[in-house]
Enzyme design. Sequence first.
Site, PDB file in Angstrom:
ATOM      1  N   LYS A  22       0.838  -1.207   0.000  1.00  0.00           N
ATOM      2  CA  LYS A  22       0.000   0.000   0.000  1.00  0.00           C
ATOM      3  C   LYS A  22       0.872   1.256   0.000  1.00  0.00           C
ATOM      4  CE  LYS A  22      -1.828   1.598   4.052  1.00  0.00           C
ATOM      5  NZ  LYS A  22      -1.536   3.009   4.285  1.00  0.00           N
ATOM      6  N   ASN A  23       1.859   1.281   0.897  1.00  0.00           N
ATOM      7  CA  ASN A  23       2.626   2.513   1.064  1.00  0.00           C
ATOM      8  C   ASN A  23       3.637   2.762  -0.051  1.00  0.00           C
ATOM      9  OD1 ASN A  23       1.155   3.059   3.292  1.00  0.00           O
ATOM     10  ND2 ASN A  23       2.785   2.669   4.787  1.00  0.00           N
ATOM     11  N   CYS A 116      -4.760  12.996  13.583  1.00  0.00           N
ATOM     12  CA  CYS A 116      -5.555  11.785  13.363  1.00  0.00           C
ATOM     13  C   CYS A 116      -5.424  10.880  14.582  1.00  0.00           C
ATOM     14  CB  CYS A 116      -5.133  11.081  12.083  1.00  0.00           C
ATOM     15  SG  CYS A 116      -3.583  10.242  12.215  1.00  0.00           S
ATOM     16  N   ARG A 121      -0.201  15.204  13.069  1.00  0.00           N
ATOM     17  CA  ARG A 121       0.719  14.874  11.976  1.00  0.00           C
ATOM     18  C   ARG A 121       0.948  16.102  11.106  1.00  0.00           C
ATOM     19  NH1 ARG A 121      -1.259   9.067   9.839  1.00  0.00           N
ATOM     20  NH2 ARG A 121       0.705   9.106   8.706  1.00  0.00           N
ATOM     21  N   ASP A 305       4.307   0.806  12.187  1.00  0.00           N
ATOM     22  CA  ASP A 305       3.091   0.162  11.666  1.00  0.00           C
ATOM     23  C   ASP A 305       2.963  -1.295  12.109  1.00  0.00           C
ATOM     24  OD1 ASP A 305       2.384   2.501  10.477  1.00  0.00           O
ATOM     25  OD2 ASP A 305       2.821   1.893   8.423  1.00  0.00           O
ATOM     26  N   ARG A 397      -8.663  -0.393   4.646  1.00  0.00           N
ATOM     27  CA  ARG A 397      -7.750   0.607   4.091  1.00  0.00           C
ATOM     28  C   ARG A 397      -6.400  -0.023   3.767  1.00  0.00           C
ATOM     29  NH1 ARG A 397      -6.270   4.411   8.110  1.00  0.00           N
ATOM     30  NH2 ARG A 397      -4.747   4.733   6.471  1.00  0.00           N
TER      31      ARG A 397
HETATM   32  C1  UD1 Z   1       4.249   6.957   6.421  1.00  0.00           C
HETATM   33  C2  UD1 Z   1       3.336   5.770   6.227  1.00  0.00           C
HETATM   34  C3  UD1 Z   1       2.751   5.330   7.574  1.00  0.00           C
HETATM   35  C4  UD1 Z   1       3.874   5.087   8.579  1.00  0.00           C
HETATM   36  C5  UD1 Z   1       4.806   6.292   8.663  1.00  0.00           C
HETATM   37  C6  UD1 Z   1       6.027   6.058   9.542  1.00  0.00           C
HETATM   38  C7  UD1 Z   1       2.463   6.097   3.990  1.00  0.00           C
HETATM   39  C8  UD1 Z   1       1.300   6.427   3.140  1.00  0.00           C
HETATM   40  N1  UD1 Z   1       2.279   6.135   5.325  1.00  0.00           N
HETATM   41  O1  UD1 Z   1       3.439   8.026   6.928  1.00  0.00           O
HETATM   42  O2  UD1 Z   1       2.001   4.143   7.369  1.00  0.00           O
HETATM   43  O3  UD1 Z   1       3.310   4.869   9.850  1.00  0.00           O
HETATM   44  O4  UD1 Z   1       5.288   6.629   7.340  1.00  0.00           O
HETATM   45  O5  UD1 Z   1       6.753   4.963   9.101  1.00  0.00           O
HETATM   46  O6  UD1 Z   1       3.522   5.780   3.507  1.00  0.00           O
HETATM   47  N2  UD1 Z   1       6.362  14.706  10.811  1.00  0.00           N
HETATM   48  C9  UD1 Z   1       6.500  16.026  11.135  1.00  0.00           C
HETATM   49  N3  UD1 Z   1       6.445  16.951  10.119  1.00  0.00           N
HETATM   50  C10 UD1 Z   1       6.251  16.587   8.820  1.00  0.00           C
HETATM   51  C11 UD1 Z   1       6.115  15.214   8.506  1.00  0.00           C
HETATM   52  C12 UD1 Z   1       6.187  14.302   9.529  1.00  0.00           C
HETATM   53  O7  UD1 Z   1       6.669  16.389  12.305  1.00  0.00           O
HETATM   54  O8  UD1 Z   1       6.214  17.471   7.949  1.00  0.00           O
HETATM   55  C13 UD1 Z   1       6.393  13.686  11.905  1.00  0.00           C
HETATM   56  C14 UD1 Z   1       5.056  12.982  12.052  1.00  0.00           C
HETATM   57  O9  UD1 Z   1       4.155  13.720  12.827  1.00  0.00           O
HETATM   58  C15 UD1 Z   1       5.473  11.688  12.702  1.00  0.00           C
HETATM   59  C16 UD1 Z   1       6.853  11.423  12.085  1.00  0.00           C
HETATM   60  O10 UD1 Z   1       7.292  12.666  11.574  1.00  0.00           O
HETATM   61  O11 UD1 Z   1       5.596  11.852  14.072  1.00  0.00           O
HETATM   62  C17 UD1 Z   1       6.847  10.386  10.995  1.00  0.00           C
HETATM   63  O12 UD1 Z   1       5.994  10.777   9.965  1.00  0.00           O
HETATM   64  P1  UD1 Z   1       6.240  10.390   8.442  1.00  0.00           P
HETATM   65  O13 UD1 Z   1       7.475   9.577   8.296  1.00  0.00           O
HETATM   66  O14 UD1 Z   1       6.118  11.629   7.638  1.00  0.00           O
HETATM   67  O15 UD1 Z   1       4.968   9.468   8.159  1.00  0.00           O
HETATM   68  P2  UD1 Z   1       3.993   9.508   6.927  1.00  0.00           P
HETATM   69  O16 UD1 Z   1       4.748   9.749   5.677  1.00  0.00           O
HETATM   70  O17 UD1 Z   1       2.848  10.400   7.255  1.00  0.00           O
END
Ligand code: UD1
Length: 420
Positions: A22-23, A116, A121, A305, A397
């Site tokens: 999925k990711n 969420c 996030r 995850d 999902r």
């Molecule tokens: C992706 C995955 C999700 C997984 C996560 C961490 C997808 C679609 N989703 O989510 O399943 O749980 O990686 O492995 O691929 N953060 C910030 N600022 C930002 C972006 C992120 O502070 O601009 C923080 C987030 O709040 C969180 C951490 O960084 O605490 C990790 O987030 P991130 O790696 O960005 O996860 P996603 O890409 O949202």
Amino acid sequence: MFGIKIIGGNRLKGEVQVSGAKNASLPILAACLLTSGECVLHGVPRLRDVEVMVEVLQALGARVNWEGATLTVCTREVKTTEIPEILMRKMRASNLVMGALLGRCGSFKASTPGGCAIGSRPMDLHLKGFRSLGARIDQQYGFTLGEARKVKGTFIHLDFPSVGATENLMMAAALAEGLTIIRNAAREPEIVDLQSFLCRLGARICGAGTHEIRIEGVSTLGAGEHLIIPDRIEASTFLAAGVISQGEVMVFNAVAEHVEPVLSKLREMGAQIRVEEEGIWANSKGKYLQSVDVKTLPYPGFPTDMQPQMVALLTQARGTSVVTETIFESRFKHVDELRRMGAQIRVEGRAAIIYGVSRLTGAVVEASDLRAGAALVLAGLVAEGETLVEGVHHLDRGYHNMEEKLQSLGARIHRATLKT
Ligand code: UD1
């Protein structure tokens, strides 16, 4: 409304096939927007999140044809750069089209995502990166607007190796003028898959899988065909299902390197794990599982995850385990539900302390998010009596045919219509 009913106690035995990730599918679908050529993607799982991404692409002007696990995407023209609010609300990963829109059209408009179930996030790292690439970013009235006359290659140091920010910035930089270097980039296998796909279209990117990704912008991208990597979280969930049930399962198509952080914990717990050419075999028949400590970290650390599923599994291990969540601040909603089933778990700040072995009993429980739902299903497999997991839309999902796959391993599980 549906629920999943499970009658616990069966030892799982047999073989199961993992679907495409999925990711990896989500950012790769978003990346299709970067080209007017036709993109053919194989191994795409038919999941609710993937369907939402397809709806996003269609709303932006793409033609999408879905046949089995193959998707053909063609975006000859992007007719709008505004991501429909309703789709942003349905799935926060819709934000992954921002980078592609900025790269191809020089602008995007999206409703600003809120927090969420697993924590707040923010998107600050994505937006800071877009600004470094020369975009003007405005946030007002609940919307985020990005605009760049020309996206220009630059040096970006991410404060944290965010998966989504790394992907969005790779996409925005693929068509930029000059060289972009992303330092402290996320290293997840899905990022390597995005690089492989973009390179098939003609992009010049290297370094994915390391902390430094280099993107030499090109003026256009062409057509391409790509096979999505297997889903490492689905694979790990089935391995955990085998182990929690004291069973023996063969998970075909799982990539050992991608699931190594989970395999090493399963081995430490006392499960027998064998990596074979076509997949991974796990056996815990007759074994006393031992407690272990787990800390979630960016890849190649233990994946957040898989944290909820691991908590469920550790309720069946002898001794005290400590699971520390470092990625998302409130990802322990499954703990209360597991307690309703008899688990002895205490949460202190970012750690869950699990006292095993707990005798679990069936109960009506609610999945608060996708992986929390998977944890409750795992617990249901070993609970005495019947467990009813509500909130099944979360599972849809991210798991393709989860009940059928578990049934094929011998689990007594089925989807049931709930009286409202
Ligand atoms: C992706 C995955 C999700 C997984 C996560 C961490 C997808 C679609 N989703 O989510 O399943 O749980 O990686 O492995 O691929 N953060 C910030 N600022 C930002 C972006 C992120 O502070 O601009 C923080 C987030 O709040 C969180 C951490 O960084 O605490 C990790 O987030 P991130 O790696 O960005 O996860 P996603 O890409 O949202």
